[in-house]
Scaffold this motif. Structure first.
Motif, PDB file in Angstrom:
ATOM      1  N   THR A 191       0.836  -1.205   0.000  1.00  0.00           N
ATOM      2  CA  THR A 191       0.000   0.000   0.000  1.00  0.00           C
ATOM      3  C   THR A 191       0.870   1.254   0.000  1.00  0.00           C
ATOM      4  O   THR A 191       0.581   2.222  -0.710  1.00  0.00           O
ATOM      5  CB  THR A 191      -0.940   0.011   1.220  1.00  0.00           C
ATOM      6  OG1 THR A 191      -1.797  -1.132   1.144  1.00  0.00           O
ATOM      7  CG2 THR A 191      -1.790   1.268   1.252  1.00  0.00           C
ATOM      8  N   ALA A 192       1.953   1.241   0.774  1.00  0.00           N
ATOM      9  CA  ALA A 192       2.866   2.391   0.815  1.00  0.00           C
ATOM     10  C   ALA A 192       3.485   2.636  -0.561  1.00  0.00           C
ATOM     11  O   ALA A 192       3.605   3.774  -1.009  1.00  0.00           O
ATOM     12  CB  ALA A 192       3.954   2.165   1.864  1.00  0.00           C
ATOM     13  N   LEU A 193       3.889   1.555  -1.247  1.00  0.00           N
ATOM     14  CA  LEU A 193       4.453   1.694  -2.593  1.00  0.00           C
ATOM     15  C   LEU A 193       3.421   2.259  -3.557  1.00  0.00           C
ATOM     16  O   LEU A 193       3.699   3.182  -4.325  1.00  0.00           O
ATOM     17  CB  LEU A 193       4.966   0.341  -3.086  1.00  0.00           C
ATOM     18  CG  LEU A 193       5.429   0.284  -4.546  1.00  0.00           C
ATOM     19  CD1 LEU A 193       6.659   1.164  -4.755  1.00  0.00           C
ATOM     20  CD2 LEU A 193       5.729  -1.155  -4.960  1.00  0.00           C
ATOM     21  N   LEU A 194       2.201   1.719  -3.497  1.00  0.00           N
ATOM     22  CA  LEU A 194       1.163   2.107  -4.448  1.00  0.00           C
ATOM     23  C   LEU A 194       0.514   3.443  -4.114  1.00  0.00           C
ATOM     24  O   LEU A 194      -0.339   3.922  -4.853  1.00  0.00           O
ATOM     25  CB  LEU A 194       0.106   1.008  -4.541  1.00  0.00           C
ATOM     26  CG  LEU A 194       0.616  -0.318  -5.091  1.00  0.00           C
ATOM     27  CD1 LEU A 194      -0.490  -1.359  -5.097  1.00  0.00           C
ATOM     28  CD2 LEU A 194       1.188  -0.143  -6.495  1.00  0.00           C
ATOM     29  N   ASP A 195       0.932   4.054  -3.012  1.00  0.00           N
ATOM     30  CA  ASP A 195       0.455   5.388  -2.676  1.00  0.00           C
ATOM     31  C   ASP A 195       0.974   6.412  -3.685  1.00  0.00           C
ATOM     32  O   ASP A 195       0.420   7.487  -3.840  1.00  0.00           O
ATOM     33  CB  ASP A 195       0.900   5.757  -1.252  1.00  0.00           C
ATOM     34  CG  ASP A 195       0.209   7.003  -0.744  1.00  0.00           C
ATOM     35  OD1 ASP A 195      -1.009   7.123  -0.944  1.00  0.00           O
ATOM     36  OD2 ASP A 195       0.893   7.864  -0.168  1.00  0.00           O
TER      37      ASP A 195
END
Length: 199
Positions: A124-128
Motif C-alpha cells: 500500500t505504501a508503494l502504491l500510494d
C-alpha cells in the motif's frame, strides 16, 4: 535571468528544468532517457542483473524451444516485502468477488493489474505513489510477470522467439528502482483500511 535547475531522477546531475523529460512521474535528462539510466543507477549503488536462457518444452506431442529473459533489480535501500503483479485474468476477476483484494482506487490500475501479497502495508505504501502505479502498469504490460521478494524485484518474459530488452523496458526498470527508493525514504503510511479493499 536565472535558469530553473532540477536534478535528473537517475543520474542526479543538475539540468535546466525545461530540458528534462517527464515520464513515470519522474524528471530525467536526455542522456538517461537514451540508455544511461541503468548505468547511472548502478553507479549510485543499485543492482541490475539481466539473464537469458533457453528451455525445450513439450507441448502436446511436439517439443519447442522457449526463450527466457529476466531482469533482477535491487535498490540501494532495504525494502523487504513479497508481492506479485500480473495482468488481471478472467479468473482473477471472479476470485475478487469472493475475497477482498488490495486496490488503489484507480479503475484503470485496479482492472489491469492483479496483486498477490500478504505484506499489505508495504505494498500500500508503494502504491500510494501514482508514479509507482504508472511504472508497474508499464512493467506488467511489457513482461509476463513482476515479482518483489527479499528486497529485490524481478521481471520475466518467455516466448518462442529470442528476447532482448529495449531501452524503454530498461527505463521502466530504472524508474521502479527510483520509486522504491523514494518509498523507503517516505514516512510510514497508515495501515490499509477497509475502504481500500472493497470487493
Amino acid at each position: 535571468m536565472d535558469v530553473d535547475v532540477a536534478l535528473c531522477a537517475f543520474c542526479e546531475l543538475p539540468h535546466p528544468s525545461d530540458s528534462l523529460r517527464r515520464d513515470y512521474e519522474l524528471d530525467f535528462c536526455e542522456r538517461c532517457a537514451e540508455g544511461h539510466a541503468e548505468v547511472a543507477l548502478r553507479e549510485r549503488g543499485h543492482t541490475i542483473v539481466t539473464r537469458e536462457w533457453q528451455t525445450r518444452d513439450r507441448v502436446g506431442s511436439e517439443f519447442y524451444t522457449f526463450y527466457h529473459f529476466s531482469i533482477t533489480a535491487r535498490p540501494r535501500v532495504s525494502l523487504a516485502f513479497r508481492a506479485s503483479f500480473a495482468r488481471e485474468s478472467t479468473l482473477d476477476r471472479q476470485i475478487k468477488v469472493f475475497r477482498k483484494d488490495l486496490k488503489v482506487g484507480d479503475p484503470m490500475f485496479d482492472d489491469f493489474i492483479y496483486i498477490s501479497t500478504r505484506d499489505r502495508a508495504q505494498v500500500t505504501a508503494l502504491l500510494d505513489s501514482t508514479g509507482a502505479q504508472t511504472t508497474l502498469m508499464d512493467l506488467v504490460s511489457r513482461f509476463n510477470s513482476v515479482f518483489f521478494d527479499g528486497g529485490a524485484f524481478e521481471v520475466r518474459e518467455r516466448g518462442t522467439e529470442p528476447i532482448s530488452p529495449d531501452a524503454p523496458a530498461m527505463l521502466s526498470v530504472a524508474a521502479m528502482l527510483v520509486h522504491l527508493e523514494r518509498t523507503a525514504a517516505a514516512p510510514p503510511a497508515p495501515a490499509p483500511t477497509e475502504d481500500l479493499d472493497e470487493p
